[in-house]
Design a protein around this motif. Structure first.
Motif, PDB file in Angstrom:
ATOM      1  N   ASP A 405      28.279 -23.980 -15.585  1.00 49.25           N
ATOM      2  CA  ASP A 405      29.318 -24.855 -15.021  1.00 49.25           C
ATOM      3  C   ASP A 405      28.830 -25.639 -13.816  1.00 49.25           C
ATOM      4  N   CYS A 406      28.188 -24.959 -12.859  1.00 46.04           N
ATOM      5  CA  CYS A 406      27.797 -25.631 -11.622  1.00 46.04           C
ATOM      6  C   CYS A 406      26.296 -25.758 -11.455  1.00 46.04           C
ATOM      7  N   SER A 407      25.499 -25.233 -12.389  1.00 47.44           N
ATOM      8  CA  SER A 407      24.031 -25.328 -12.385  1.00 47.44           C
ATOM      9  C   SER A 407      23.396 -24.566 -11.228  1.00 47.44           C
ATOM     10  N   ALA A 408      24.108 -23.598 -10.651  1.00 47.73           N
ATOM     11  CA  ALA A 408      23.522 -22.746  -9.617  1.00 47.73           C
ATOM     12  C   ALA A 408      22.522 -21.792 -10.259  1.00 47.73           C
ATOM     13  N   VAL A 409      21.502 -21.410  -9.484  1.00 49.37           N
ATOM     14  CA  VAL A 409      20.413 -20.592 -10.008  1.00 49.37           C
ATOM     15  C   VAL A 409      20.470 -19.216  -9.356  1.00 49.37           C
ATOM     16  N   PHE A 410      20.289 -18.165 -10.190  1.00 45.96           N
ATOM     17  CA  PHE A 410      20.323 -16.790  -9.722  1.00 45.96           C
ATOM     18  C   PHE A 410      19.181 -16.030 -10.384  1.00 45.96           C
ATOM     19  N   HIS A 411      18.881 -14.863  -9.808  1.00 49.87           N
ATOM     20  CA  HIS A 411      17.988 -13.951 -10.516  1.00 49.87           C
ATOM     21  C   HIS A 411      18.644 -13.524 -11.825  1.00 49.87           C
ATOM     22  N   ARG A 412      17.869 -13.415 -12.836  1.00 51.38           N
ATOM     23  CA  ARG A 412      18.439 -13.071 -14.131  1.00 51.38           C
ATOM     24  C   ARG A 412      19.113 -11.711 -14.105  1.00 51.38           C
ATOM     25  N   ASP A 413      18.476 -10.733 -13.495  1.00 50.96           N
ATOM     26  CA  ASP A 413      19.068  -9.407 -13.444  1.00 50.96           C
ATOM     27  C   ASP A 413      20.356  -9.423 -12.630  1.00 50.96           C
ATOM     28  N   CYS A 414      20.346 -10.145 -11.525  1.00 49.96           N
ATOM     29  CA  CYS A 414      21.552 -10.210 -10.696  1.00 49.96           C
ATOM     30  C   CYS A 414      22.691 -10.901 -11.429  1.00 49.96           C
ATOM     31  N   TYR A 415      22.370 -11.928 -12.176  1.00 50.78           N
ATOM     32  CA  TYR A 415      23.402 -12.707 -12.846  1.00 50.78           C
ATOM     33  C   TYR A 415      24.097 -11.889 -13.935  1.00 50.78           C
ATOM     34  N   TYR A 416      23.335 -11.129 -14.692  1.00 52.38           N
ATOM     35  CA  TYR A 416      23.929 -10.365 -15.774  1.00 52.38           C
ATOM     36  C   TYR A 416      24.554  -9.053 -15.282  1.00 52.38           C
ATOM     37  N   ASP A 417      24.075  -8.524 -14.162  1.00 56.45           N
ATOM     38  CA  ASP A 417      24.678  -7.292 -13.621  1.00 56.45           C
ATOM     39  C   ASP A 417      25.989  -7.584 -12.906  1.00 56.45           C
ATOM     40  N   ASN A 418      26.166  -8.785 -12.426  1.00 57.29           N
ATOM     41  CA  ASN A 418      27.377  -9.130 -11.680  1.00 57.29           C
ATOM     42  C   ASN A 418      28.508  -9.452 -12.654  1.00 57.29           C
ATOM     43  N   SER A 419      29.604  -8.732 -12.541  1.00 55.78           N
ATOM     44  CA  SER A 419      30.726  -8.932 -13.455  1.00 55.78           C
ATOM     45  C   SER A 419      31.709  -9.974 -12.940  1.00 55.78           C
ATOM     46  N   THR A 420      31.560 -10.348 -11.676  1.00 60.48           N
ATOM     47  CA  THR A 420      32.455 -11.355 -11.108  1.00 60.48           C
ATOM     48  C   THR A 420      32.017 -12.745 -11.498  1.00 60.48           C
ATOM     49  N   THR A 421      32.780 -13.707 -11.081  1.00 55.50           N
ATOM     50  CA  THR A 421      32.443 -15.098 -11.384  1.00 55.50           C
ATOM     51  C   THR A 421      31.325 -15.577 -10.475  1.00 55.50           C
ATOM     52  N   CYS A 422      30.837 -16.770 -10.766  1.00 54.09           N
ATOM     53  CA  CYS A 422      29.761 -17.376  -9.973  1.00 54.09           C
ATOM     54  C   CYS A 422      30.280 -17.693  -8.570  1.00 54.09           C
ATOM     55  N   PRO A 423      29.595 -17.264  -7.512  1.00 54.74           N
ATOM     56  CA  PRO A 423      30.072 -17.550  -6.144  1.00 54.74           C
ATOM     57  C   PRO A 423      30.233 -19.038  -5.878  1.00 54.74           C
ATOM     58  N   ARG A 424      29.347 -19.835  -6.398  1.00 55.87           N
ATOM     59  CA  ARG A 424      29.447 -21.262  -6.140  1.00 55.87           C
ATOM     60  C   ARG A 424      30.657 -21.859  -6.854  1.00 55.87           C
ATOM     61  N   CYS A 425      30.902 -21.405  -8.054  1.00 56.17           N
ATOM     62  CA  CYS A 425      32.079 -21.888  -8.779  1.00 56.17           C
ATOM     63  C   CYS A 425      33.361 -21.463  -8.059  1.00 56.17           C
ATOM     64  N   ALA A 426      33.339 -20.253  -7.502  1.00 55.51           N
ATOM     65  CA  ALA A 426      34.515 -19.768  -6.769  1.00 55.51           C
ATOM     66  C   ALA A 426      34.772 -20.628  -5.543  1.00 55.51           C
ATOM     67  N   ARG A 427      33.738 -21.001  -4.834  1.00 54.65           N
ATOM     68  CA  ARG A 427      33.912 -21.840  -3.656  1.00 54.65           C
ATOM     69  C   ARG A 427      34.434 -23.219  -4.033  1.00 54.65           C
TER      70      ARG A 427
END
Length: 438
Positions: A405-427
């Motif tokens: 959605d917002c093209s923000a970049v994360f560590h792959r492990d962090c992105y899939y382990d996090n069950s919440t939404t994207c912080p940038r999208c939330a902001r």
């Protein structure tokens, strides 16, 4: 007595009219020196003299200095007779002898002159347009070309010939009015797609036992002409339209990953040659299962996706524009436009391994500029907002994931382990709500 009479007749036939001693018509045999008489003068001409006379046949007249317009039918007949005589003499003379070599040279000159009489050089225009062909007059003197219409050699030294700048169709000037095939480039412009069925044969009877192009009678037995099948169209052609040329068939590549050249007709060969670099193959729709069996395709797809992620960095970077980094892919411009379209040349290079090596090198050069050489591009990197640790991340790194959605970049492990939404999208969502409330 008979011998003396023959000798007298011979001397009488060779009387020198400028000899003053013979003005009175008498001959003093005592004062006349004895001539050396050769028996062959009376027994007949020797074979060598006869051969020399025959070898000069056709060259007694100066054919090579007479004006072109003065030749008539008799000249052509004399040249034909001289050619046949030279051919006979070449077989009779000793091999590798000087006389045989001279005769061969004369035979070549006679044949060239005969060809020139049949096809006299005229003042031809430099450009001619016919059936969407753009014929350009050639200046090459090479004799390795073959006329695509009459299937004979083009003698560039004495014949005028043309080449189509679009499809490279070659023909004599005299054959141009007999051409019935339109330019293949027009078909490429109006129909940029391949036949994706493997050799779609319909049968020779459906063609009424005639060539698909020129409609001349053909049969499988070779009477009156051999029927040759084109592996691309599946149809049958005569020997004038099908020269047993070979080409890689796109349908066999896409469905079987087979790159062995097959026999095709002349028009199919030109069409495939013009289409080979056009990106018209969408493999994900034609045969998506091909990616499961060809590992190289998966690797190339990942490299192309990374290059598309690098493109925004280059079009906004002054140094990259000055260095013209994207021009390294100018031969494959579609690689910086999408990641799913392929040309037949791309697939051929993937199979041989050339594309993987060259694309990996380009990928390394692009990544080096963004991550090491250019500070502006480094400033456009990302920090993982989920763990807030590690180095600067870029979307083309192998261990990262990108928010769709917002093209923000994360560590792959962090992105899939996090069950919440994207912080940038939330902001961004929270900011929009505040703007609406205001």
């Amino acid at each position: 007595m008979e011998y003396d009479e023959r000798l007298a007749r011979f001397r009488q036939g060779h009387v020198n009219p400028f000899d003053r001693g013979e003005n009175d018509g008498t001959t003093d045999r005592k004062d006349t020196p004895k001539l050396e008489v050769r028996p062959e003068l009376f027994s007949g001409e020797p074979k060598s003299q006869s051969s020399d006379r025959a070898m000069d046949l056709g060259l007694a007249e100066d054919h090579f200095s007479r004006p072109v317009g003065s030749f008539v039918a008799s000249d052509i007949e004399q040249l034909k007779q001289a050619i046949e005589e030279c051919k006979r003499l070449i077989l009779e003379l000793p091999e590798h002898s000087e006389r045989q070599k001279d005769t061969v040279v004369k035979l070549i000159h006679l044949r060239l002159k005969l060809q020139e009489l049949k096809d006299p050089e005229e003042d031809e225009p430099n450009l001619r347009i016919l059936l969407e062909h753009r014929f350009s007059k050639e200046k090459s003197k090479s004799v390795k070309q073959t006329c695509d219409k009459c299937s004979t050699i083009i003698w560039g030294l004495i014949q005028t010939w043309y080449t189509c700048t679009g499809c490279y169709y070659r023909c004599h000037s005299k054959c141009m009015n007999l051409i019935t095939k339109p330019c293949v480039r027009s078909k490429v412009s109006h129909q940029s797609e391949y036949e994706l069925s493997i050799c779609p044969e319909v049968g020779l009877d459906k063609q009424d036992y005639r060539c698909t192009e020129c409609r001349s009678p053909v049969s499988l037995r070779g009477v009156p002409s051999e029927a040759r099948q084109c592996d691309y169209t599946g149809q049958y052609y005569c020997s004038s339209c099908h020269w047993n040329d070979t080409a890689i068939i796109p349908a066999r590549v896409i469905h079987n990953w087979e790159f062995e050249p097959k026999k095709v007709c002349r028009s199919s060969m030109r069409y495939l040659a013009l289409m080979i670099s056009r990106p018209v193959l969408k493999l994900k729709e034609i045969n998506p299962l091909l990616f499961n069996f060809v590992e190289e395709l998966v690797e190339i797809r990942k490299l192309r996706q990374d290059i598309l992620l690098m493109k925004p960095y280059f079009i906004t970077c002054k140094e990259a524009m000055e260095a013209r980094l994207l021009l390294q892919l100018q031969d494959r411009q579609h690689f910086v436009e999408n990641d799913d379209m392929y040309s037949l040349q791309d697939l051929i290079d993937i199979s041989s391994g050339r594309l993987s090596c060259s694309l990996t090198e380009i990928h390394t050069t692009f990544a080096k500029h963004i991550k090491l050489d250019c500070e502006r591009c480094q400033a456009k990197g990302f920090v993982c907002e989920l763990c807030k640790e590690g180095d600067i991340l870029f979307p083309f790194d192998s261990h990262t994931s990108v928010c769709q959605d917002c093209s923000a970049v994360f560590h792959r492990d962090c992105y899939y382990d996090n069950s919440t939404t994207c912080p940038r999208c939330a902001r961004m969502t929270e900011r929009k709500q505040e703007e609406v409330e205001l």
